[in-house]
Design an enzyme around this catalytic site. Structure first.
Site, PDB file in Angstrom:
ATOM      1  N   ARG A 185       0.860  -1.189   0.000  1.00 20.77           N
ATOM      2  CA  ARG A 185       0.000   0.000   0.000  1.00 20.77           C
ATOM      3  C   ARG A 185       0.893   1.235   0.000  1.00 20.77           C
ATOM      4  O   ARG A 185       1.724   1.406   0.889  1.00 20.77           O
ATOM      5  CB  ARG A 185      -0.913  -0.004   1.232  1.00 20.77           C
ATOM      6  CG  ARG A 185      -1.733   1.259   1.314  1.00 20.77           C
ATOM      7  CD  ARG A 185      -2.643   1.367   2.535  1.00 20.77           C
ATOM      8  NE  ARG A 185      -3.252   2.678   2.475  1.00 20.77           N
ATOM      9  CZ  ARG A 185      -3.307   3.545   3.475  1.00 20.77           C
ATOM     10  NH1 ARG A 185      -2.843   3.236   4.673  1.00 20.77           N
ATOM     11  NH2 ARG A 185      -3.852   4.737   3.310  1.00 20.77           N
ATOM     12  N   HIS A 201      -3.350  10.907   0.231  1.00 24.94           N
ATOM     13  CA  HIS A 201      -2.837  10.745   1.595  1.00 24.94           C
ATOM     14  C   HIS A 201      -2.291  12.119   2.025  1.00 24.94           C
ATOM     15  O   HIS A 201      -1.103  12.280   2.283  1.00 24.94           O
ATOM     16  CB  HIS A 201      -1.770   9.648   1.636  1.00 24.94           C
ATOM     17  CG  HIS A 201      -1.512   9.082   3.002  1.00 24.94           C
ATOM     18  ND1 HIS A 201      -1.579   7.738   3.298  1.00 24.94           N
ATOM     19  CD2 HIS A 201      -1.172   9.680   4.173  1.00 24.94           C
ATOM     20  CE1 HIS A 201      -1.286   7.530   4.573  1.00 24.94           C
ATOM     21  NE2 HIS A 201      -1.027   8.698   5.129  1.00 24.94           N
ATOM     22  N   GLU A 203      -7.680   8.368   5.844  1.00 29.32           N
ATOM     23  CA  GLU A 203      -8.047   9.017   7.103  1.00 29.32           C
ATOM     24  C   GLU A 203      -8.609  10.432   6.943  1.00 29.32           C
ATOM     25  O   GLU A 203      -8.021  11.401   7.427  1.00 29.32           O
ATOM     26  CB  GLU A 203      -6.835   9.062   8.039  1.00 29.32           C
ATOM     27  CG  GLU A 203      -6.320   7.686   8.384  1.00 29.32           C
ATOM     28  CD  GLU A 203      -5.255   7.711   9.481  1.00 29.32           C
ATOM     29  OE1 GLU A 203      -4.775   8.784   9.838  1.00 29.32           O
ATOM     30  OE2 GLU A 203      -4.921   6.617   9.981  1.00 29.32           O
ATOM     31  N   ASN A 229      -7.525   1.700   9.686  1.00 27.94           N
ATOM     32  CA  ASN A 229      -6.252   2.084  10.291  1.00 27.94           C
ATOM     33  C   ASN A 229      -6.489   2.127  11.793  1.00 27.94           C
ATOM     34  O   ASN A 229      -7.232   2.975  12.288  1.00 27.94           O
ATOM     35  CB  ASN A 229      -5.806   3.477   9.822  1.00 27.94           C
ATOM     36  CG  ASN A 229      -5.454   3.526   8.331  1.00 27.94           C
ATOM     37  OD1 ASN A 229      -5.547   2.528   7.629  1.00 27.94           O
ATOM     38  ND2 ASN A 229      -5.061   4.697   7.870  1.00 27.94           N
ATOM     39  N   TYR A 251      -4.772   2.232  15.616  1.00 31.70           N
ATOM     40  CA  TYR A 251      -3.591   2.446  16.463  1.00 31.70           C
ATOM     41  C   TYR A 251      -3.885   2.252  17.946  1.00 31.70           C
ATOM     42  O   TYR A 251      -3.089   1.686  18.669  1.00 31.70           O
ATOM     43  CB  TYR A 251      -2.979   3.831  16.205  1.00 31.70           C
ATOM     44  CG  TYR A 251      -2.283   3.873  14.860  1.00 31.70           C
ATOM     45  CD1 TYR A 251      -0.998   3.378  14.709  1.00 31.70           C
ATOM     46  CD2 TYR A 251      -2.939   4.350  13.724  1.00 31.70           C
ATOM     47  CE1 TYR A 251      -0.364   3.358  13.476  1.00 31.70           C
ATOM     48  CE2 TYR A 251      -2.316   4.335  12.483  1.00 31.70           C
ATOM     49  CZ  TYR A 251      -1.030   3.841  12.366  1.00 31.70           C
ATOM     50  OH  TYR A 251      -0.409   3.804  11.136  1.00 31.70           O
ATOM     51  N   GLU A 309      -3.562   0.044   8.076  1.00 31.48           N
ATOM     52  CA  GLU A 309      -2.425   0.528   8.874  1.00 31.48           C
ATOM     53  C   GLU A 309      -2.529  -0.056  10.272  1.00 31.48           C
ATOM     54  O   GLU A 309      -3.622  -0.078  10.867  1.00 31.48           O
ATOM     55  CB  GLU A 309      -2.402   2.056   9.008  1.00 31.48           C
ATOM     56  CG  GLU A 309      -2.001   2.777   7.756  1.00 31.48           C
ATOM     57  CD  GLU A 309      -1.889   4.290   7.944  1.00 31.48           C
ATOM     58  OE1 GLU A 309      -1.628   4.752   9.079  1.00 31.48           O
ATOM     59  OE2 GLU A 309      -2.068   4.993   6.937  1.00 31.48           O
TER      60      GLU A 309
END
Ligand code: FCB
Length: 444
Positions: free
Chosen positions: A78, A122, A167, A293, A295, A354
């Site tokens: 990616r 991005h 995002e 994504n 985290y 991610e």
């Protein structure tokens, strides 16, 4: 721990990067300036005055980087296309040299047996479009669709699946509401049209992609939101935060409507930006996959100051990354269960686009190995629960330019010496390589 090998046959192993964070060569090949070039010039905006001017010099070193991916045994890579390489001013004819770069990259990946998974946006908007209002302007959505078509015209014969946006939540909040990222505007809730215009851009490009028989994903930053207590004020705050961080960017795509933002004093037209027919454009094309994504989870308490209907509370009692982010692997499973319960049959297959952590500047990154092992275990448990998970792309292949943190946060499987550009695989590189190989042996 559950056996990681519970991940389904055909599961795709990947790694992620983004153009501005690795390419460098900002003045080469006819590339125009992006909002990040401008933002990095702003005194104090980026730690140590760093910028992506050279970054990992991937623009010149991509063959070496593909070689590293081949050694890893990646199925998927990616990366993102820099819009200002393709359209230096964000409109008009394509810049051939810019597309040539991605054409060579795609061919190099395919020759190495790796499926390219490009992201169209991005965060590196052409500066010329920011000068016209950036994502606060509805017109930018139409410019994006035009740019996407140029990229897909050139690469769509070899690239089966595309991610439209990375995002949009973080771009909205960091870029437009708080001004921590480019374009550095601090508009707070007045920034909400920038959410709608990004989603409109997604919808317009997605319709085109799907019309050409290509798969479409979006990569959303999602977080399981935990209330700080069972107190109704904390619960209401958690619900309000969830609406802003998660639902604002998935409800319109999967349900065709915006969530209730009345806690923010905002109506369903997001400050007048939503027009008749827009939600049909956003949801209409459908999604072939939801990129997640992940985290960390977020803990939310009742507000302490009047401006917002929530306050963030620390997630306690867990390890923290070098960045200070809490490490909660099970939060990934928790998040996927929330999505499944919330959207049911409307939830498309999941690809983790991610997941990763920053560590000290070390090659012996056992912290990262533990991080990845924990998150893959959580993903396997979600799969065992019946959630359709198709792949995992770790952030990141290389240490790179971490936005406002400059080069101070190292997320790579591969260490980069930013003085010499020397790449050195870390311990996590060998670990991930061996894991991928073991999975390949198991599923044949
Ligand atoms: C995400 C971004 C990515 C990277 C990681 C650490 O929010 O999409 O570019 O910076 O965080």
């Amino acid at each position: 721990m559950t056996d990681r090998h519970d991940l389904p046959a055909g599961f795709r192993w990947g790694a992620s990067t983004a153009a501005y964070q690795i390419e460098g060569a900002v003045d080469e090949g006819g590339r125009g300036p992006s909002i990040w070039d401008t933002f990095c010039e702003r005194p104090g905006a980026v730690k140590n005055g760093d910028s992506g001017r050279t970054a990992c010099d991937h623009y010149h070193r991509w063959p070496e980087d593909i070689e590293l991916m081949r050694e890893l045994g990646l199925d998927t890579y990616r990366f993102s296309l820099a819009w200002p390489r393709v359209q230096p001013t964000g409109r008009g004819a394509a810049n051939a040299a810019g597309l040539d770069f991605y054409d060579r990259l795609v061919d190099g990946l395919l020759a190495a047996g790796i499926t390219p998974l490009p992201t169209l946006f991005h965060w590196d908007l052409p500066q010329a479009l920011e000068d016209e209002g950036g994502w606060m302007q509805r017109e930018t959505a139409f410019r994006f669709a035009e740019y996407a078509a140029l990229a897909v015209d050139r690469l769509g014969d070899r690239v089966p699946a595309w991610i439209t946006l990375n995002e949009p939540f973080v771009h909205l909040v960091y870029g437009y509401a708080l001004g921590i990222h480019a374009p550095g505007r601090a508009m707070m809730l007045d920034a909400l049209p920038a959410a709608h215009h990004q989603l409109l851009a997604h919808g317009l490009a997605a319709a085109d992609l799907r019309g050409r028989g290509l798969d479409v994903l979006i990569a959303n930053n999602l977080t399981p939101v935990r209330a700080a207590s069972e107190d109704p004020a904390d619960l209401a705050a958690a619900e309000a935060y969830d609406a802003l961080h998660n639902r604002l960017f998935t409800d319109p795509l999967l349900l065709g409507r915006y969530p209730d933002l009345s806690a923010y004093g905002v109506g369903p037209d997001l400050h007048g930006s939503v027009r008749d027919g827009d939600l049909a454009l956003i949801a209409g094309p459908g999604l072939d996959g939801l990129g997640v994504n992940y985290y960390n989870p977020t803990r939310i308490a009742a507000p302490t100051d009047p401006g917002l209907p929530f306050a963030e509370a620390p997630v306690e009692g867990v390890p923290r990354t070098h960045f200070g982010w809490p490490v909660v692997p099970d939060g990934l499973r928790e998040l996927l269960v929330i999505l499944r319960d919330r959207y049911g049959a409307a939830l498309p297959p999941i690809t983790v686009t991610e997941s990763g952590c920053s560590t000290d500047d070390t090659l012996d990154d056992t912290f990262r190995i533990d991080y990845l092992a924990g998150h893959l275990d959580a993903l396997a448990r979600a799969a065992a629960d019946g959630i359709d998970v198709r792949g995992y792309c770790t952030w990141s292949l290389l240490d790179n330019f971490e936005w406002a943190e400059g080069y101070s946060q190292r997320f790579g499987l591969v260490h980069v010496d930013f003085e010499t550009q020397k790449r050195t695989p870390k311990a996590s590189f060998a670990w991930y390589r061996d894991l991928i190989a073991a999975q390949a042996r198991r599923t044949g």
